[in-house]
Write an enzyme that holds these catalytic residues in place. Structure first.
Site, PDB file in Angstrom:
ATOM      1  N   GLY A 160     -13.623 -10.827 -68.178  1.00 42.39           N
ATOM      2  CA  GLY A 160     -13.606  -9.584 -68.946  1.00 42.39           C
ATOM      3  C   GLY A 160     -13.334  -9.881 -70.408  1.00 42.39           C
ATOM      4  O   GLY A 160     -13.009 -11.015 -70.771  1.00 42.39           O
ATOM      5  N   LEU A 161     -13.460  -8.876 -71.227  1.00 50.31           N
ATOM      6  CA  LEU A 161     -13.244  -9.030 -72.661  1.00 50.31           C
ATOM      7  C   LEU A 161     -11.795  -9.398 -72.975  1.00 50.31           C
ATOM      8  O   LEU A 161     -10.889  -9.154 -72.169  1.00 50.31           O
ATOM      9  CB  LEU A 161     -13.593  -7.731 -73.390  1.00 50.31           C
ATOM     10  CG  LEU A 161     -15.066  -7.303 -73.380  1.00 50.31           C
ATOM     11  CD1 LEU A 161     -15.194  -5.895 -73.953  1.00 50.31           C
ATOM     12  CD2 LEU A 161     -15.927  -8.291 -74.166  1.00 50.31           C
ATOM     13  N   LYS A 219      -6.794  -9.146 -68.219  1.00 52.53           N
ATOM     14  CA  LYS A 219      -6.963 -10.230 -67.235  1.00 52.53           C
ATOM     15  C   LYS A 219      -5.653 -10.947 -66.941  1.00 52.53           C
ATOM     16  O   LYS A 219      -5.252 -11.084 -65.778  1.00 52.53           O
ATOM     17  CB  LYS A 219      -7.988 -11.252 -67.744  1.00 52.53           C
ATOM     18  CG  LYS A 219      -9.388 -10.702 -67.937  1.00 52.53           C
ATOM     19  CD  LYS A 219     -10.346 -11.775 -68.401  1.00 52.53           C
ATOM     20  CE  LYS A 219      -9.984 -12.420 -69.713  1.00 52.53           C
ATOM     21  NZ  LYS A 219      -9.937 -11.481 -70.856  1.00 52.53           N
ATOM     22  N   SER A 220      -4.988 -11.423 -67.973  1.00 52.12           N
ATOM     23  CA  SER A 220      -3.749 -12.199 -67.781  1.00 52.12           C
ATOM     24  C   SER A 220      -2.630 -11.344 -67.201  1.00 52.12           C
ATOM     25  O   SER A 220      -1.853 -11.812 -66.356  1.00 52.12           O
ATOM     26  CB  SER A 220      -3.300 -12.817 -69.110  1.00 52.12           C
ATOM     27  OG  SER A 220      -4.246 -13.763 -69.559  1.00 52.12           O
ATOM     28  N   SER A 231     -14.878 -16.029 -69.917  1.00 52.83           N
ATOM     29  CA  SER A 231     -16.076 -16.594 -69.263  1.00 52.83           C
ATOM     30  C   SER A 231     -17.277 -15.662 -69.444  1.00 52.83           C
ATOM     31  O   SER A 231     -17.728 -15.038 -68.481  1.00 52.83           O
ATOM     32  CB  SER A 231     -15.805 -16.895 -67.790  1.00 52.83           C
ATOM     33  OG  SER A 231     -15.143 -15.858 -67.116  1.00 52.83           O
TER      34      SER A 231
END
Length: 200
Positions: A35-36, A41-42, A109
């Site tokens: 994702g951006l 995400k983290s 990614s």
């Protein structure tokens, strides 16, 4: 010129993946968060890892920024370096799978092809793509590291979503809408999916 790989022979492990899984009481696989920047995400990855740890599961988080401090400190952000960054993480993740662990990766990614190559490194049921979905507008509002502001001022080049592309997953196994749902709700959704797949 020879690369020397013809003189390298794979050494089989004494303890197999299935034995490690049996002892741990759960599967080993990759949860590949994509994702951006600032999509969450983290945050979700670490909350999930804590939940798994509390329930006795063996899990490790590979975070994009942390990996670039060490293993991939020699790589930049041009397309070739981004590809190599993901390739290395894929190989490291595969080693963790062989050791019986749940691998949670948190990397932008941005390219589908790179994520696809990692998927091909492991068995079909060992790669779970998790799209951490959040609009560019919301990510820019959050901007906890001030990276979007720098990118808009052209102080950072090749920044995903601004001066470099992000290719959303076409058929991810899990989609998390972090613009609408809390971190806790996102973690619950992943855990439910893993239980349904009988991985945990």
């Amino acid at each position: 010129m020879s690369s020397g790989t013809e003189n390298i022979v794979w050494h089989e492990a004494a303890v197999k993946k299935d034995s490690r899984r049996k002892k741990n009481g759960h599967g080993s696989f990759i949860l590949w968060f994509t994702g951006l920047s600032a999509s969450g995400k983290s945050s979700v990855a670490n909350k999930l890892a804590h939940s798994l740890f509390e329930s006795g599961k063996q899990a490790v988080v590979l975070d994009g920024d942390n990996i670039r401090h060490g293993l991939n400190s020699d790589l930049g952000f041009i397309e070739g370096d981004r590809k190599e960054n993901i390739r290395r993480i894929g190989e490291v993740s595969k080693l963790f799978i062989e050791s019986g662990q749940i691998v949670i990766t948190a990397f932008i990614s941005p390219y589908r092809g790179d994520r696809g190559l990692v998927r091909e490194l492991v068995e079909p049921d060992e790669f779970i793509e998790v799209h951490v979905k959040c609009s560019l507008e919301e990510c820019e509002k959050r901007d906890p590291k001030g990276l979007y502001r720098k990118a808009r001022r052209n102080e950072i080049t090749n920044f995903t979503g601004i001066s470099a592309p992000y290719e959303e997953p076409l058929n991810p196994e899990i989609v998390l809408d972090t613009e609408k749902d809390s971190i806790g709700l996102c973690v619950e959704k992943i855990l439910k999916e893993l239980k349904q797949k009988r991985l945990i």
